[in-house]
Design a protein around this motif. Structure first.
Motif, mmCIF file in Angstrom:
data_model
loop_
_atom_site.group_PDB
_atom_site.id
_atom_site.type_symbol
_atom_site.label_atom_id
_atom_site.label_comp_id
_atom_site.label_asym_id
_atom_site.label_seq_id
_atom_site.Cartn_x
_atom_site.Cartn_y
_atom_site.Cartn_z
ATOM 1 N N LYS B 21 -0.783 3.916 -4.734
ATOM 2 C CA LYS B 21 -0.943 5.130 -3.610
ATOM 3 C C LYS B 21 0.462 5.496 -3.143
ATOM 4 N N ALA B 22 1.216 4.627 -3.235
ATOM 5 C CA ALA B 22 2.748 4.996 -2.539
ATOM 6 C C ALA B 22 3.576 5.728 -3.562
ATOM 7 N N CYS B 23 3.070 6.070 -4.886
ATOM 8 C CA CYS B 23 3.682 6.627 -5.659
ATOM 9 C C CYS B 23 2.973 8.020 -6.113
ATOM 10 N N LYS B 24 1.535 8.202 -5.358
ATOM 11 C CA LYS B 24 0.958 9.180 -5.844
ATOM 12 C C LYS B 24 1.565 10.490 -5.276
ATOM 13 N N GLY B 25 0.991 11.811 -5.889
ATOM 14 C CA GLY B 25 1.514 13.032 -5.223
ATOM 15 C C GLY B 25 3.030 13.433 -5.410
ATOM 16 N N LEU B 26 3.513 14.440 -4.837
ATOM 17 C CA LEU B 26 5.060 14.605 -5.051
ATOM 18 C C LEU B 26 6.070 13.735 -4.590
ATOM 19 N N GLY B 27 5.790 13.272 -3.328
ATOM 20 C CA GLY B 27 6.781 12.091 -2.717
ATOM 21 C C GLY B 27 6.315 10.929 -3.063
ATOM 22 N N THR B 28 7.243 9.955 -2.886
ATOM 23 C CA THR B 28 7.135 8.664 -3.052
ATOM 24 C C THR B 28 7.116 8.075 -1.710
ATOM 25 N N ASP B 29 6.305 7.306 -1.281
ATOM 26 C CA ASP B 29 6.393 6.408 -0.035
ATOM 27 C C ASP B 29 7.330 5.119 -0.056
ATOM 28 N N GLU B 30 8.378 5.311 -0.089
ATOM 29 C CA GLU B 30 9.491 4.059 -0.354
ATOM 30 C C GLU B 30 9.383 3.079 0.639
ATOM 31 N N THR B 31 8.975 3.585 1.766
ATOM 32 C CA THR B 31 8.887 2.267 2.702
ATOM 33 C C THR B 31 7.606 1.386 2.429
ATOM 34 N N ALA B 32 6.539 1.981 1.827
ATOM 35 C CA ALA B 32 5.527 1.299 1.618
ATOM 36 C C ALA B 32 5.870 0.275 0.249
ATOM 37 N N LEU B 33 6.707 0.704 -0.638
ATOM 38 C CA LEU B 33 7.063 -0.036 -1.622
ATOM 39 C C LEU B 33 7.984 -1.406 -1.333
ATOM 40 N N ILE B 34 8.977 -0.846 -0.098
ATOM 41 C CA ILE B 34 9.659 -1.908 0.336
ATOM 42 C C ILE B 34 8.989 -3.163 1.208
ATOM 43 N N SER B 35 7.591 -2.397 1.984
ATOM 44 C CA SER B 35 7.082 -3.405 2.533
ATOM 45 C C SER B 35 6.324 -4.263 1.724
ATOM 46 N N ILE B 36 5.803 -4.068 0.581
ATOM 47 C CA ILE B 36 5.123 -4.782 -0.508
ATOM 48 C C ILE B 36 6.339 -5.574 -1.163
ATOM 49 N N LEU B 37 7.225 -4.985 -1.783
ATOM 50 C CA LEU B 37 7.951 -5.831 -3.051
ATOM 51 C C LEU B 37 9.034 -6.542 -2.252
ATOM 52 N N ALA B 38 9.716 -6.360 -1.280
ATOM 53 C CA ALA B 38 10.765 -7.118 -0.454
ATOM 54 C C ALA B 38 9.922 -8.381 0.137
ATOM 55 N N HIS B 39 8.820 -8.391 0.107
ATOM 56 C CA HIS B 39 8.262 -9.685 0.528
ATOM 57 C C HIS B 39 7.326 -10.434 -0.488
ATOM 58 N N ARG B 40 7.646 -10.431 -1.752
ATOM 59 C CA ARG B 40 6.947 -11.070 -2.734
ATOM 60 C C ARG B 40 7.861 -11.963 -3.593
ATOM 61 N N ASN B 41 7.534 -13.030 -3.679
ATOM 62 C CA ASN B 41 8.444 -13.906 -4.635
ATOM 63 C C ASN B 41 8.203 -13.608 -6.026
ATOM 64 N N VAL B 42 9.061 -14.384 -6.997
ATOM 65 C CA VAL B 42 9.181 -14.008 -8.372
ATOM 66 C C VAL B 42 7.647 -14.033 -8.826
ATOM 67 N N ALA B 43 6.911 -15.203 -8.471
ATOM 68 C CA ALA B 43 5.489 -15.433 -9.360
ATOM 69 C C ALA B 43 4.609 -14.115 -8.655
ATOM 70 N N GLN B 44 4.644 -13.718 -7.452
ATOM 71 C CA GLN B 44 3.917 -12.804 -6.827
ATOM 72 C C GLN B 44 4.261 -11.511 -7.670
ATOM 73 N N ARG B 45 5.545 -11.320 -7.777
ATOM 74 C CA ARG B 45 6.052 -10.124 -8.481
ATOM 75 C C ARG B 45 5.346 -9.861 -9.913
ATOM 76 N N LYS B 46 5.470 -10.913 -10.498
ATOM 77 C CA LYS B 46 4.979 -10.965 -11.903
ATOM 78 C C LYS B 46 3.470 -10.771 -12.051
ATOM 79 N N LEU B 47 2.840 -11.331 -11.299
ATOM 80 C CA LEU B 47 1.237 -11.136 -11.050
ATOM 81 C C LEU B 47 0.903 -9.403 -10.744
ATOM 82 N N VAL B 48 1.867 -9.144 -9.723
ATOM 83 C CA VAL B 48 1.610 -7.713 -9.317
ATOM 84 C C VAL B 48 2.028 -6.530 -10.611
#
Lengths: 313, 313
Positions: B21-48
């Motif tokens: 969703k954050a990547c859809k359309g013209l712009g990218t919602d970087e804040t949304a990306l940060i709010s997800i990825l900067a709060h996931r550990n290595v195992a969580q990121r792998k699963l994502v």
């Protein structure tokens, strides 16, 4: 192809019980041991060892060491070990000699896959609480150290890709170095010890095509020069490991008394793998079969065990 | 201790959908990306990443590369990679520079465990179809090659045992070599590149006790000498990796414009590990917190992302 004839169905508990029975009392029933162990593959042997430990709280290898002796003991113990554990033990033994047995070390590194040799390195650390690299480096010096440490350290790429241009480039470098008799040049060690085996085989074959001679010919100097001997062994083991191992067997069996360590090392480590092809090369070279040479040069239980591994019932 | 604050419960499917969703359309919602990825550990990121691939048949890293740019893109991509894949990529990048960035290579080898570095070597082979050793060896020459190839090749023993007598013996060898200014002596490379880290720390501390000075003091010569710089980096990373990394951060943040590569490399590779302790060392050294330096020297989404990894919400 393997020469080993492994039982299709076997029970590790029954095997362990029968081994215990064979070891009971004063004498040991070696024939019973051979009839079990010489017909179990690596996975089956692992399970037997585990079952034995579980049933009798004793390591099977320790049991054999206290029951058996001589070449037979050594062969049975090596055969029962996990391949990585066994490779680590061979190298450790080679290193402990007053003059380390460089050829054994090179043979083990260069005839195993990267993953197999890595497993041996792990096992070495587990058994000896040192890394293989530090033990080899601290027991050697000069050119032989540079070569050995490089060859045992590299986690070689095992893939099938190779680069024709690189093969030409590096065949040329090797040729120049050999022409100049700069046998200890950094480049020769870099190429032989870091390139993948596929890449090196391409380089060796380019060398032959372009310069009309094999690379080892140019390196044929004094056989007492340990560095040069190790260097040639690296090349031979990478170029054609089976032919190299057939040669080790020839040497071992041509001595007046068979060179027990060499002989049993090659048979034990290849019986489940490609001992059939090594046999063929042996026959081509000698005009007699490996079985008949082994039967002639060895005796007793040791002979029976090796012949069983060679596929004789 | 980690600085990363990872979500206790997260759904990889939901995360993947929200990233899409954050990547859809013209712009990218970087804040949304940060709010997800900067709060996931290595195992969580792998699963994502796996969920994303499964749902949209596209690699998340490739998606980020096409959506984002600059330092932020680089940081998010590195953060999303598997640690071994990332280490391999850092080394490959360091090697591709006209003058390879030896310090980055040494940092990665010497601050990882043997198993972690082995995983990086495996990933390197998978990504680049070469082994790391051959690429390092073919892109370097002379002393720096000898040192780098040795340090990256060895599968070091990671155990806790060390030998006091050996520490004395080898502190003495190192002292003699340094006294004679024979900085490229085989022995210095052998000791630093094959001994376990525990053993080396014992040797360094014996050196200090016996000779009243640290080993790096004797090696302080021309900073433009790449071999000497790499040698000192090996020692520092083994002796006290956190202090070394705090110093890298200081250097990166003291430049007029923050040295983005150094800064994000250290934060990304240590956020789940010991960035808290590195922070403390940074503060001791500079009298300001790492957070405030990062806030001052970076900007935009890149700044927000790094601060989130540093534990700021």
């Amino acid at each position: 192809m393997a020469t080993l004839i492994a039982a299709k169905h076997s029970s590790s508990i029954e095997d362990a019980e029968n081994i215990k029975k064979a070891c009971k009392g004063l004498g040991t029933d070696e024939t019973a041991l051979i009839s079990i162990l010489a017909h179990r593959n690596v996975a089956q042997r692992k399970l037997v060892r585990m079952a034995y430990e579980e049933l009798y709280q004793e390591d099977l290898i320790q049991q054999f060491k206290s029951e058996l002796s001589g070449s037979f003991e050594r062969a049975i113990c090596n055969w029962t070990m996990d391949p990585a554990e066994r490779d680590a033990a061979f190298i450790n033994e080679a290193l402990k000699k007053e003059t380390p047995d460089y050829k054994v070390i090179v043979e083990i590194v260069c005839t195993r896959t990267s993953e197999e040799f890595l497993a041996a390195k792990r096992s070495y650390q587990f058994q000896y609480k040192h890394c293989l690299e530090e033990d080899v480096a601290s027991k050697t010096i000069g050119d032989i150290r540079r070569l050995l440490v490089a060859v045992i350290s590299t986690y070689r790429y095992d893939g099938d890709e190779f680069d024709e241009n690189l093969a030409h480039l590096e065949a040329n470098i090797l040729h120049q170095v050999i022409e100049n008799k700069a046998f200890n040049d950094d480049e020769i060690i870099r190429i032989l010890c870091t390139r993948s085996k596929k890449q090196l085989c391409a380089t060796f074959s380019t060398f032959r095509n372009v310069y009309g001679t094999t690379i080892t010919k140019g390196l044929s100097t004094n056989p007492n020069d340990e560095y040069m001997t190790a260097l040639r062994t690296v090349i031979r083991c990478i170029k054609n490991p089976r032919r190299y191992l057939a040669k080790v067997l020839c040497y071992a069996l041509n001595e007046l008394i068979a060179e027990e360590h060499e002989l049993s090392r090659v048979i034990i480590t290849r019986a489940e793998r490609d001992l059939n092809e090594i046999n063929d090369l042996y026959f081509k070279r000698n005009g007699v079969t490996l079985d008949s040479s082994v039967a002639k040069k060895t005796s007793g239980n040791y002979k029976n065990f090796l012949l069983a591994l060679l596929g004789n019932n």
